[in-house]
Design a protein around this motif. Structure first.
Motif, mmCIF file in Angstrom:
data_model
loop_
_atom_site.group_PDB
_atom_site.id
_atom_site.type_symbol
_atom_site.label_atom_id
_atom_site.label_comp_id
_atom_site.label_asym_id
_atom_site.label_seq_id
_atom_site.Cartn_x
_atom_site.Cartn_y
_atom_site.Cartn_z
ATOM 1 N N GLU A 175 35.410 36.232 40.417
ATOM 2 C CA GLU A 175 36.566 36.186 41.336
ATOM 3 C C GLU A 175 37.764 36.924 40.733
ATOM 4 O OE1 GLU A 175 36.837 34.828 44.428
ATOM 5 O OE2 GLU A 175 34.758 34.119 44.474
ATOM 6 N N VAL A 178 37.317 40.635 41.208
ATOM 7 C CA VAL A 178 37.640 41.018 42.589
ATOM 8 C C VAL A 178 39.157 41.051 42.771
ATOM 9 C CG1 VAL A 178 37.498 40.273 45.004
ATOM 10 C CG2 VAL A 178 35.461 40.181 43.543
ATOM 11 N N LEU A 179 39.831 40.042 42.243
ATOM 12 C CA LEU A 179 41.287 39.974 42.355
ATOM 13 C C LEU A 179 41.941 41.172 41.678
ATOM 14 C CD1 LEU A 179 43.782 38.288 43.224
ATOM 15 C CD2 LEU A 179 43.641 37.156 40.998
ATOM 16 N N ARG A 181 40.634 44.120 41.131
ATOM 17 C CA ARG A 181 40.373 45.344 41.918
ATOM 18 C C ARG A 181 41.286 45.388 43.148
ATOM 19 N NH1 ARG A 181 35.026 44.266 40.460
ATOM 20 N NH2 ARG A 181 34.557 43.307 42.462
ATOM 21 N N SER A 182 41.503 44.251 43.791
ATOM 22 C CA SER A 182 42.332 44.225 44.995
ATOM 23 C C SER A 182 43.800 44.499 44.681
ATOM 24 C CB SER A 182 42.192 42.885 45.738
ATOM 25 O OG SER A 182 42.831 41.860 45.033
ATOM 26 N N GLU A 183 44.197 44.226 43.422
ATOM 27 C CA GLU A 183 45.561 44.485 43.000
ATOM 28 C C GLU A 183 45.708 45.877 42.390
ATOM 29 O OE1 GLU A 183 46.333 41.263 40.316
ATOM 30 O OE2 GLU A 183 46.850 39.885 41.938
#
Length: 187
Positions: A175, A178-179, A181-183
């Protein structure tokens, strides 16, 4: 994903009794070669007695004051993985400190669990003073009151039902990736 301040925790775990906060903190700390810290243990060390004894001898307000101080100290001095007591998030100053921690780049993970899975982990025993009487009903009432706070404070939520601490630690790592990468942060 540590907070910008090098003395801030790498990650903070919140959640109800039986969600695995202490065990998952230890598993993550081992994986990341960091120290783990549990604010309930800090309270016990400061008071020289168990949480249950503090509740009986001095009452819940005294315990909550010690807990508030333990969380504040840990958020400014512990650079590892931090597990908070289940009710720590009810204190307004603790919530504000956690909001500041997240605003500074910290991550708060809500370890969620259902009653069916929390029961065997907690054992609904005497060491959980807030679960005396009808422990299942007490736990359910605690969760109904606390869930919105856990959800509001959390950067991530992980359901721990049926998972070993190592499995939860792995899921948190996934998780976090993913966080990041999203930032737009590859590391």
């Amino acid at each position: 994903m540590p907070a910008a301040d090098s003395t801030a925790p790498r990650l903070v775990l919140i959640g109800p009794p039986g969600s695995g906060k202490s065990s998952v903190a230890a598993a993550l700390a081992t994986r990341w070669q960091l120290a783990s810290r549990d604010t309930d243990a800090d309270v016990e060390a400061a008071a020289g007695k168990t949480v249950a004894e503090i509740f009986v001898d001095e009452g819940e307000p005294r315990f909550r004051a010690l807990e508030r101080d333990a969380v504040a100290a840990a958020l400014t001095s512990h650079a590892g993985v931090l597990a908070l007591g289940g009710g720590a998030v009810l204190d307004p100053s603790t919530r504000a400190a956690l909001d500041d921690y997240v605003a500074g780049g910290g991550v708060v993970v809500f370890l969620d669990v259902t009653l069916a899975h929390a029961g065997p982990r907690v054992g609904f025993n005497q060491s959980r003073p807030l679960l005396l009487g009808n422990p299942r009903a007490q736990w359910q009432a605690l969760m109904e009151a606390r869930r919105p706070v856990y959800e509001q404070l959390a950067t991530l939520r992980v359901l721990t039902d049926g998972l070993r601490p190592a499995d939860v630690a792995e899921q948190i790592e996934q998780e976090l990736a993913v966080l990041r990468r999203s930032e737009g942060n590859p590391s």
